[in-house]
Design an enzyme around this catalytic site. Structure first.
Site, PDB file in Angstrom:
ATOM      1  N   ARG A 138       0.809   0.133  18.546  1.00  0.00           N
ATOM      2  CA  ARG A 138      -0.040   0.492  17.260  1.00  0.00           C
ATOM      3  C   ARG A 138      -1.360   0.102  17.664  1.00  0.00           C
ATOM      4  NH1 ARG A 138      -2.258  -2.442  12.225  1.00  0.00           N
ATOM      5  NH2 ARG A 138      -1.866  -4.152  13.565  1.00  0.00           N
TER       6      ARG A 138
ATOM      7  N   HIS B  69       0.456  -9.855  18.475  1.00  0.00           N
ATOM      8  CA  HIS B  69      -0.850 -10.106  18.433  1.00  0.00           C
ATOM      9  C   HIS B  69      -1.291 -11.544  19.515  1.00  0.00           C
ATOM     10  CE1 HIS B  69      -5.082 -10.721  17.409  1.00  0.00           C
ATOM     11  NE2 HIS B  69      -5.057  -9.913  16.918  1.00  0.00           N
TER      12      HIS B  69
ATOM     13  N   ARG C 197      -3.774  -4.761  22.563  1.00  0.00           N
ATOM     14  CA  ARG C 197      -2.993  -6.038  22.418  1.00  0.00           C
ATOM     15  C   ARG C 197      -1.639  -6.493  23.287  1.00  0.00           C
ATOM     16  NH1 ARG C 197      -2.967  -5.115  15.987  1.00  0.00           N
ATOM     17  NH2 ARG C 197      -5.244  -6.016  15.682  1.00  0.00           N
TER      18      ARG C 197
ATOM     19  N   LEU D  57      -3.139 -15.764  12.437  1.00  0.00           N
ATOM     20  CA  LEU D  57      -4.017 -14.943  13.512  1.00  0.00           C
ATOM     21  C   LEU D  57      -5.443 -15.433  13.455  1.00  0.00           C
ATOM     22  CD1 LEU D  57      -2.710 -12.169  14.142  1.00  0.00           C
ATOM     23  CD2 LEU D  57      -4.255 -11.235  12.358  1.00  0.00           C
TER      24      LEU D  57
ATOM     25  N   ASP E  23      13.755  -6.647   4.759  1.00  0.00           N
ATOM     26  CA  ASP E  23      14.788  -6.420   3.636  1.00  0.00           C
ATOM     27  C   ASP E  23      15.283  -4.889   3.570  1.00  0.00           C
ATOM     28  OD1 ASP E  23      14.666  -9.109   3.168  1.00  0.00           O
ATOM     29  OD2 ASP E  23      13.721  -8.644   1.227  1.00  0.00           O
TER      30      ASP E  23
ATOM     31  N   GLU F 196       5.223   0.172   6.871  1.00  0.00           N
ATOM     32  CA  GLU F 196       5.725  -0.489   8.020  1.00  0.00           C
ATOM     33  C   GLU F 196       7.354  -0.570   8.239  1.00  0.00           C
ATOM     34  OE1 GLU F 196       3.684  -4.185   8.998  1.00  0.00           O
ATOM     35  OE2 GLU F 196       5.017  -4.834  10.262  1.00  0.00           O
TER      36      GLU F 196
ATOM     37  N   SER G 180      -2.353   1.159  10.991  1.00  0.00           N
ATOM     38  CA  SER G 180      -1.423   0.739   9.724  1.00  0.00           C
ATOM     39  C   SER G 180      -1.671   1.155   8.569  1.00  0.00           C
ATOM     40  CB  SER G 180      -0.812  -0.756  10.320  1.00  0.00           C
ATOM     41  OG  SER G 180       0.008  -1.030   9.392  1.00  0.00           O
ATOM     42  N   LEU G 181      -2.785   0.508   8.071  1.00  0.00           N
ATOM     43  CA  LEU G 181      -3.173   0.891   6.695  1.00  0.00           C
ATOM     44  C   LEU G 181      -3.255   2.300   6.750  1.00  0.00           C
ATOM     45  CD1 LEU G 181      -5.982  -1.733   5.893  1.00  0.00           C
ATOM     46  CD2 LEU G 181      -3.592  -1.896   5.130  1.00  0.00           C
TER      47      LEU G 181
ATOM     48  N   HIS H 278       3.558  -9.675  15.171  1.00  0.00           N
ATOM     49  CA  HIS H 278       2.243  -9.081  14.137  1.00  0.00           C
ATOM     50  C   HIS H 278       3.087  -8.022  13.566  1.00  0.00           C
ATOM     51  CE1 HIS H 278      -1.416  -8.847  12.431  1.00  0.00           C
ATOM     52  NE2 HIS H 278      -1.586  -7.760  13.064  1.00  0.00           N
TER      53      HIS H 278
ATOM     54  N   GLN I 244       4.749  -5.403  18.120  1.00  0.00           N
ATOM     55  CA  GLN I 244       3.496  -5.715  18.508  1.00  0.00           C
ATOM     56  C   GLN I 244       3.408  -7.314  18.380  1.00  0.00           C
ATOM     57  OE1 GLN I 244      -0.465  -4.497  16.496  1.00  0.00           O
ATOM     58  NE2 GLN I 244      -0.438  -3.513  18.346  1.00  0.00           N
TER      59      GLN I 244
ATOM     60  N   THR J  78      -8.319 -13.681  14.705  1.00  0.00           N
ATOM     61  CA  THR J  78      -8.493 -12.166  14.825  1.00  0.00           C
ATOM     62  C   THR J  78      -9.380 -11.862  16.063  1.00  0.00           C
ATOM     63  OG1 THR J  78     -10.920 -11.934  14.063  1.00  0.00           O
ATOM     64  CG2 THR J  78      -9.354 -12.238  12.365  1.00  0.00           C
ATOM     65  N   GLU J  79      -9.085 -10.497  16.216  1.00  0.00           N
ATOM     66  CA  GLU J  79      -9.638  -9.896  17.666  1.00  0.00           C
ATOM     67  C   GLU J  79     -11.266 -10.020  17.568  1.00  0.00           C
ATOM     68  OE1 GLU J  79      -7.272  -6.527  17.027  1.00  0.00           O
ATOM     69  OE2 GLU J  79      -6.728  -7.393  18.777  1.00  0.00           O
TER      70      GLU J  79
ATOM     71  N   GLY K 207       0.710  -1.163  -0.019  1.00  0.00           N
ATOM     72  CA  GLY K 207       0.074   0.073   0.058  1.00  0.00           C
ATOM     73  C   GLY K 207       0.796   1.283  -0.136  1.00  0.00           C
ATOM     74  N   ALA K 208       1.974   1.349   0.686  1.00  0.00           N
ATOM     75  CA  ALA K 208       2.880   2.725   0.931  1.00  0.00           C
ATOM     76  C   ALA K 208       3.419   2.728  -0.491  1.00  0.00           C
ATOM     77  CB  ALA K 208       3.906   2.299   1.778  1.00  0.00           C
ATOM     78  N   GLY K 209       3.914   1.708  -1.038  1.00  0.00           N
ATOM     79  CA  GLY K 209       4.861   2.118  -2.197  1.00  0.00           C
ATOM     80  C   GLY K 209       3.915   2.299  -3.570  1.00  0.00           C
TER      81      GLY K 209
ATOM     82  N   PHE L 211     -13.366  -0.871  17.376  1.00  0.00           N
ATOM     83  CA  PHE L 211     -12.304  -1.781  17.615  1.00  0.00           C
ATOM     84  C   PHE L 211     -11.690  -1.392  19.054  1.00  0.00           C
ATOM     85  CE2 PHE L 211     -11.065  -3.624  13.335  1.00  0.00           C
ATOM     86  CZ  PHE L 211     -10.668  -4.730  13.823  1.00  0.00           C
TER      87      PHE L 211
HETATM   88  C1  LIG Z   1      -2.371 -10.778   9.165  1.00  0.00           C
HETATM   89  C2  LIG Z   1      -2.455  -9.263   9.076  1.00  0.00           C
HETATM   90  C3  LIG Z   1      -3.602  -8.578   9.340  1.00  0.00           C
HETATM   91  C4  LIG Z   1      -3.578  -7.192   9.233  1.00  0.00           C
HETATM   92  N1  LIG Z   1      -4.526  -6.563   9.044  1.00  0.00           N
HETATM   93  C5  LIG Z   1      -4.543  -5.068   9.411  1.00  0.00           C
HETATM   94  C6  LIG Z   1      -5.752  -4.204   9.424  1.00  0.00           C
HETATM   95  O1  LIG Z   1      -6.821  -4.956   9.519  1.00  0.00           O
HETATM   96  N2  LIG Z   1      -5.631  -2.883   9.538  1.00  0.00           N
HETATM   97  C7  LIG Z   1      -4.427  -2.278   9.530  1.00  0.00           C
HETATM   98  O2  LIG Z   1      -4.432  -1.095   9.478  1.00  0.00           O
HETATM   99  N3  LIG Z   1      -3.325  -2.822   9.335  1.00  0.00           N
HETATM  100  C8  LIG Z   1      -3.330  -4.368   9.279  1.00  0.00           C
HETATM  101  N4  LIG Z   1      -2.396  -5.220   9.348  1.00  0.00           N
HETATM  102  C9  LIG Z   1      -0.946  -4.401   9.170  1.00  0.00           C
HETATM  103  C10 LIG Z   1      -0.894  -4.015   7.817  1.00  0.00           C
HETATM  104  O3  LIG Z   1      -1.171  -5.019   6.913  1.00  0.00           O
HETATM  105  C11 LIG Z   1       0.678  -3.770   7.308  1.00  0.00           C
HETATM  106  O4  LIG Z   1       1.449  -2.988   8.315  1.00  0.00           O
HETATM  107  C12 LIG Z   1       0.714  -2.843   6.036  1.00  0.00           C
HETATM  108  O5  LIG Z   1       0.072  -3.717   5.184  1.00  0.00           O
HETATM  109  C13 LIG Z   1       2.192  -2.830   5.633  1.00  0.00           C
HETATM  110  O6  LIG Z   1       2.068  -2.180   4.354  1.00  0.00           O
HETATM  111  P1  LIG Z   1       3.508  -1.652   3.624  1.00  0.00           P
HETATM  112  O7  LIG Z   1       2.972  -1.295   2.204  1.00  0.00           O
HETATM  113  O8  LIG Z   1       4.390  -1.027   4.337  1.00  0.00           O
HETATM  114  O9  LIG Z   1       4.102  -2.993   3.224  1.00  0.00           O
HETATM  115  P2  LIG Z   1       3.602  -4.572   2.470  1.00  0.00           P
HETATM  116  O10 LIG Z   1       2.323  -4.575   1.898  1.00  0.00           O
HETATM  117  O11 LIG Z   1       4.363  -5.404   3.304  1.00  0.00           O
HETATM  118  O12 LIG Z   1       4.604  -4.287   1.182  1.00  0.00           O
HETATM  119  C14 LIG Z   1       5.900  -4.597   1.113  1.00  0.00           C
HETATM  120  C15 LIG Z   1       6.375  -4.683  -0.332  1.00  0.00           C
HETATM  121  O13 LIG Z   1       7.824  -4.771  -0.447  1.00  0.00           O
HETATM  122  C16 LIG Z   1       8.329  -5.732  -1.453  1.00  0.00           C
HETATM  123  N5  LIG Z   1       9.579  -6.076  -0.865  1.00  0.00           N
HETATM  124  C17 LIG Z   1       9.996  -6.371   0.251  1.00  0.00           C
HETATM  125  N6  LIG Z   1      11.498  -6.556   0.279  1.00  0.00           N
HETATM  126  C18 LIG Z   1      11.941  -6.559  -0.838  1.00  0.00           C
HETATM  127  C19 LIG Z   1      13.271  -6.848  -1.711  1.00  0.00           C
HETATM  128  N7  LIG Z   1      14.217  -7.002  -1.121  1.00  0.00           N
HETATM  129  N8  LIG Z   1      13.016  -6.586  -2.948  1.00  0.00           N
HETATM  130  C20 LIG Z   1      12.028  -5.984  -3.566  1.00  0.00           C
HETATM  131  N9  LIG Z   1      10.816  -5.985  -2.952  1.00  0.00           N
HETATM  132  C21 LIG Z   1      10.643  -6.305  -1.692  1.00  0.00           C
HETATM  133  C22 LIG Z   1       7.195  -6.561  -1.120  1.00  0.00           C
HETATM  134  O14 LIG Z   1       7.409  -7.540  -2.472  1.00  0.00           O
HETATM  135  C23 LIG Z   1       5.985  -5.848  -1.143  1.00  0.00           C
HETATM  136  O15 LIG Z   1       5.606  -5.617  -2.441  1.00  0.00           O
HETATM  137  C24 LIG Z   1      -2.100  -6.788   9.452  1.00  0.00           C
HETATM  138  C25 LIG Z   1      -0.940  -7.172   9.367  1.00  0.00           C
HETATM  139  C26 LIG Z   1      -1.086  -8.644   9.232  1.00  0.00           C
HETATM  140  C27 LIG Z   1       0.182  -9.440   9.408  1.00  0.00           C
END
Ligand SMILES: Cc1cc2nc3c(=O)[nH]c(=O)nc-3n(C[C@H](O)[C@H](O)[C@H](O)COP(=O)(O)OP(=O)(O)OC[C@H]3O[C@@H](n4cnc5c(N)ncnc54)[C@H](O)[C@@H]3O)c2cc1C
Lengths: 87, 586
Positions: free
Chosen positions: B397, B242, B286, B252, B221, B386, B402-403, B353, B240, B254-255, B17-19, B119
């Site tokens: 958190r 869970h 949590r 997980l 990474d 993240e 986090s989303l 988590h 954190q 869920t909560e 989502g971030a990228g 929540f």
């Molecule tokens: C089971 C679960 C449920 C969750 N539910 C919720 C929720 O309901 N609400 C909420 O707010 N948060 C929730 N979270 C937390 C949230 O999902 C994450 O913190 C968030 O999605 C992280 O997003 P991001 O864009 O930072 O990274 P990610 O979505 O993890 O993306 C990381 C990206 O980096 C790439 N990458 C990593 N290393 C490399 C590398 N060496 N080379 C190339 N590419 C690389 C991966 O391919 C990927 O594309 C949950 C987490 C878990 C584990």
């Protein structure tokens, strides 16, 4: 998606395709690949390769929640994936 | 063969989502953007987020961003930076509406407005009644967000490098980042991507611990790349857990299960949360629930032959409720724990988590290289999501934040990069020495002969982290853990790959990931050892109190001689009054 016969034997590629965004799928699909893939018929191997193209929530719905695939073609494959021993 | 090179205005590492949200801003501004992801973008870990995203829309119960801010500051146990938190909570509202506008199918109320779920940790009126702040697209929120952002990026002509593994940041003698060396996983060939700006959005590092809810790709990474570039990680001791992962497996539960009336019991069948959190009980935050479970187990009240977990009881709930309200839980427990929760309780234990710490950034997503808060950021390097630490989550958190974090700061980083590229139009000269160092790290894995396997060392490492730097942390145990992990770091030299082919060599990729995990693991273990207080997710029975006089500060860790430094929490919000620290009561 065109699948060549040589693709069926490319376990290394499939192993990376089993890397998903959900832990549940990582564990189940990797276990299935290591334990059962070799023994599948060429038809089911093709299904598995196609199946890996589905989005994670779809695979989750079929393999974890037990929803029936809309497409009957995948039903047999999904039931063998669900039977994989991971507990 | 000569190293292949490509040039872009911006390089984004990570397609979660971030990228993707950052990439979209840049592509829409007609910048030349490369997005590198080790898996196909919509398989990023964001897809796993089912719960939803927080925004004070006030669609179900009264709400406003200031209350959301209060909850976030309090949830952070006063370690969050209040300027960044204010920004995030204000931005939450337009962010969710923008997602809605872009096609994310949020669940709706009968009146057509976005439905919002309640929540833990959400309150009205600064700590009063329960609030309802979480917006969800059924139970596919993460997927819906990723899918929507990916489609829009394709339309905006973002260039994707799918199944490319980022190995190292490339930097010049002034420390400026020039891009990254990446590896084509399909061919095994390296590629050098030069960029004027680089954004790290590589997600979390849950795989550091043996029991985790995180997918296998979450190996920290980007964090390790930053450490190797002589930059610090911040607040890594805050992880954190869970409270309810499937024992020994991590998946997980869920909560929502406790929200619907499920509760925890020990081996005597006692509902032990009544003892630890008399008001909130099983719905306490949590870290409180996780710590209570571990305390029960340590005090000898655990279940199972090893007495190493507790039970989550749901079999008093109607089978229909379980099927309708908790889809997937029954099946998940059957597959991964081998029990049917309609009949038997589910064995659970805290599962790693979410990492609150990460690459230190300011409120604009710019990476901060020193402990000097008024000091300069590192020009051209950004982090979001993240892997970053803004810091909006502080010591803990809140679910659904986090989303929000990844979307808000992903977009903001995108906008700041646009401004930077306007003023910095040319690429800096490449530093061959930095490229060579990174290539040497890659080539090292070509060594053949007898040695340890990647999985042997990985298992040893993850178990060590769980035992010595997990939920429960006391001095001796942690000090021993740090020494053990340092030894494990040395053992990396003893590893030999079992596969030396080029194409889709997962063995090699996993070796690179293990190096990253160990670097990040040490950051966690060392930072945790030195924080002598209990705050948020960092719990020290030997220092049970939060110590604001001494410890209301962020930890910074450098890989070079495992050095630590500290910097003050930013307690001044942007426009409102600061929330002073208060004792936590549950
Ligand atoms: C089971 C679960 C449920 C969750 N539910 C919720 C929720 O309901 N609400 C909420 O707010 N948060 C929730 N979270 C937390 C949230 O999902 C994450 O913190 C968030 O999605 C992280 O997003 P991001 O864009 O930072 O990274 P990610 O979505 O993890 O993306 C990381 C990206 O980096 C790439 N990458 C990593 N290393 C490399 C590398 N060496 N080379 C190339 N590419 C690389 C991966 O391919 C990927 O594309 C949950 C987490 C878990 C584990």
């Amino acid at each position: 998606m065109i699948i060549h016969n040589s693709d069926l034997a490319d376990i290394d590629r499939l192993r990376w395709q089993c890397r998903r965004g959900m832990l549940e799928l990582d564990v189940l699909l990797e276990a299935f690949l290591e334990q059962h893939y070799e023994a599948l018929s060429p038809r089911l191997k093709r299904h598995f390769i196609q199946f890996l193209e589905f989005p994670d929530p779809v695979i989750h719905a079929w393999c974890i929640r037990g929803e029936s695939p809309d497409d009957d073609e995948f039903a047999e494959l999904v039931s063998s994936i669900r039977a994989t021993e991971v507990a | 063969m000569a190293l292949e090179k490509q040039r872009f205005d911006t390089l984004i590492l990570g397609a979660g989502g971030a990228g993707l949200n950052a990439a979209l801003q840049l592509a829409n501004a007609n910048l030349k953007v490369a997005v590198v992801s080790k898996v196909f973008p919509t398989r990023s870990h964001t897809v796993a987020a089912q719960g939803g995203v927080n925004a004070a829309l006030a669609n179900v119960l009264p709400d406003n961003w200031h209350w959301h801010m209060f909850d976030t500051v309090k949830g952070s146990d006063y370690l969050g930076d209040q300027d960044a938190i204010e920004y995030m909570c204000r931005e939450a509202i337009p962010t969710v509406y923008e997602l809605e506008h872009n096609g994310v199918p949020f669940s709706r109320l009968a009146n057509g407005k976005i439905y919002q779920r309640a929540f833990g940790g959400q309150s009205q009126d600064f700590g009063g009644e329960q609030a309802a702040r979480t917006c969800a697209a059924a139970d596919r929120t993460g997927h819906a967000i990723l899918h929507t952002l990916y489609q829009q990026n394709i339309r905006a002509k973002t260039q994707f490098y799918d199944e490319y593994f980022a190995v190292d940041l490339i930097k010049d003698d002034e420390g400026i980042i020039l891009g990254a060396l990446v590896l084509n996983i399909a061919t095994g060939e390296p590629l050098l991507i030069e960029s004027k700006t680089t954004l790290l959005a590589t997600g979390g590092c849950g795989q550091v611990f043996r029991t985790t809810s995180n997918a296998h790709i979450n190996t920290g990474d980007g964090m390790a790349m930053v450490l190797r570039a002589d930059l610090p990680l911040m607040d890594m001791e805050f992880f954190q857990f869970h409270p309810t992962g499937i024992a020994g497996k991590g998946m997980l539960i869920t909560e929502g299960v406790r929200g619907e009336g499920g509760y925890l019991i020990n081996k005597d069948g006692d509902r032990f949360m009544e003892k630890y959190a008399p008001n909130a009980k099983d719905l306490a935050s949590r870290d409180v629930v996780a710590r209570s479970i571990v305390t029960e187990v340590r005090d000898g009240h655990g279940c199972g032959p090893e007495a190493d977990h507790v039970m989550l009881k749901v079999n008093h709930l109607n089978e229909d409720v379980i099927a309708k309200r908790l889809p997937g839980i029954r099946e998940s427990a059957k597959i991964f724990a081998g029990v049917d929760p309609v009949k038997d309780p589910i064995p659970v234990f805290p599962t790693a988590h979410y990492v609150m710490g990460g690459i230190p950034t300011d409120r604009f997503g710019r990476v901060m290289p020193t402990a000097d808060d008024d000091g300069d950021h590192l020009p051209g390097l950004y982090a979001a999501g993240e892997c970053a630490c803004a810091s909006v989550h502080g010591a803990n958190r809140l679910g659904g934040n986090s989303l929000l974090d990844i979307l808000v700061f992903g977009r903001l980083a995108g906008h700041n990069i646009i401004d930077y590229v306007k003023e910095n139009k040319t690429h800096r000269p490449l530093n061959e020495a930095s490229v060579e160092a990174s290539m040497a790290r890659l080539d090292r894995w070509d060594a053949k002969g007898e040695g340890m396997t990647v999985s042997q060392l990985r298992n040893e490492f993850r178990k060590t982290m769980e035992d010595h730097a997990g939920v429960f942390r006391v001095e001796d145990m942690m000090a021993e853990g740090v020494e053990k992990v340092k030894k494990i770091r040395k053992k990396l030299n003893d590893i030999r790959l079992t596969d030396h082919t080029r194409t889709f060599n997962t063995n090699r990729t996993e070796a690179l990931e293990l190096e990253n995990l160990i670097d990040v693991g040490l950051a966690i273990a060392v930072s945790a050892l030195h924080r002598k207080e209990s705050r948020g997710a960092h719990s020290r029975p030997d220092y049970p109190k939060r110590d604001d006089a001494e410890w209301m500060k962020h930890t910074l860790y450098w890989r070079e001689s495992d050095k630590l430094d500290y910097k003050d929490v930013r307690v001044q919000p942007l426009t409102v009054e600061s929330f002073p620290p208060k004792e936590r009561v549950y």
